[in-house]
Design a protein around this motif. Structure first.
Motif, PDB file in Angstrom:
ATOM      1  N   LYS A 137      38.191  28.405  50.768  1.00 10.16           N
ATOM      2  CA  LYS A 137      38.442  27.032  50.319  1.00 10.16           C
ATOM      3  C   LYS A 137      39.362  27.023  49.098  1.00 10.16           C
ATOM      4  N   ASN A 138      39.084  27.901  48.144  1.00 12.45           N
ATOM      5  CA  ASN A 138      39.907  27.975  46.940  1.00 12.45           C
ATOM      6  C   ASN A 138      41.323  28.443  47.265  1.00 12.45           C
ATOM      7  N   ALA A 139      41.457  29.364  48.192  1.00 12.98           N
ATOM      8  CA  ALA A 139      42.784  29.847  48.587  1.00 12.98           C
ATOM      9  C   ALA A 139      43.601  28.727  49.225  1.00 12.98           C
ATOM     10  N   ALA A 167      50.453  36.557  33.707  1.00  8.93           N
ATOM     11  CA  ALA A 167      49.705  35.321  33.454  1.00  8.93           C
ATOM     12  C   ALA A 167      49.462  34.569  34.765  1.00  8.93           C
ATOM     13  N   SER A 168      50.463  34.535  35.627  1.00  7.95           N
ATOM     14  CA  SER A 168      50.328  33.846  36.914  1.00  7.95           C
ATOM     15  C   SER A 168      49.283  34.529  37.790  1.00  7.95           C
ATOM     16  N   ALA A 169      49.319  35.849  37.829  1.00 10.97           N
ATOM     17  CA  ALA A 169      48.340  36.595  38.633  1.00 10.97           C
ATOM     18  C   ALA A 169      46.916  36.353  38.122  1.00 10.97           C
ATOM     19  N   GLU A 170      46.740  36.342  36.820  1.00 10.58           N
ATOM     20  CA  GLU A 170      45.417  36.095  36.257  1.00 10.58           C
ATOM     21  C   GLU A 170      44.956  34.664  36.535  1.00 10.58           C
ATOM     22  N   TRP A 171      45.891  33.721  36.501  1.00 11.54           N
ATOM     23  CA  TRP A 171      45.556  32.326  36.796  1.00 11.54           C
ATOM     24  C   TRP A 171      45.088  32.196  38.246  1.00 11.54           C
ATOM     25  N   VAL A 172      45.820  32.813  39.173  1.00 12.79           N
ATOM     26  CA  VAL A 172      45.459  32.749  40.590  1.00 12.79           C
ATOM     27  C   VAL A 172      44.084  33.382  40.810  1.00 12.79           C
ATOM     28  N   GLU A 173      43.861  34.536  40.217  1.00 13.08           N
ATOM     29  CA  GLU A 173      42.569  35.213  40.368  1.00 13.08           C
ATOM     30  C   GLU A 173      41.429  34.315  39.859  1.00 13.08           C
ATOM     31  N   LYS A 174      41.641  33.702  38.715  1.00 12.60           N
ATOM     32  CA  LYS A 174      40.621  32.810  38.161  1.00 12.60           C
ATOM     33  C   LYS A 174      40.346  31.640  39.103  1.00 12.60           C
ATOM     34  N   LYS A 175      41.393  31.049  39.638  1.00  6.35           N
ATOM     35  CA  LYS A 175      41.230  29.905  40.534  1.00  6.35           C
ATOM     36  C   LYS A 175      40.564  30.304  41.858  1.00  6.35           C
TER      37      LYS A 175
END
Length: 106
Positions: A19-21, A95-103
């Motif tokens: 769902k998050n993806a 930063a983008s990779a960490e944001w995606v992982e968090k989301k």
């Protein structure tokens, strides 16, 4: 028929991840404040905010146009000197990779 212990929980997590993806699919507009959190800045730079990083380089940024006007080579040198990254692109990608992982896992 028998139940595998933990399978239901695993299945719920996979559904949540899916769902998050789907929410992240396509183009996302993410602010610098969201990308460069205090935690990120403290971990990878000499600053606690992106604004402090800009100020330290004597960059005056009041708009997206101001930021885009900073010469790439000048900004890369600043990033290299005050962060753990060798370039702006590398910092932005992390930063983008960490944001995606968090989301994905929220």
């Amino acid at each position: 028929m028998y139940k595998i212990k933990g399978f239901d929980e695993f299945s719920k997590e996979l559904k949540k991840l899916s769902k998050n993806a789907k929410r992240l699919d396509g183009e996302n507009n993410v602010s610098f404040a969201e990308l460069f959190t205090r935690e990120f800045m403290v971990k990878y730079t000499d600053f606690s905010s992106f604004e402090e990083l800009l100020e330290a380089g004597n960059f005056i940024v009041n708009s997206q146009e101001d930021f885009k006007a900073i010469p790439d080579d000048v900004f890369d040198e600043h990033i290299k000197s005050v962060t753990k990254f060798s370039s702006w692109r590398e910092m932005l990608e992390k930063a983008s990779a960490e944001w995606v992982e968090k989301k994905l896992f929220e």
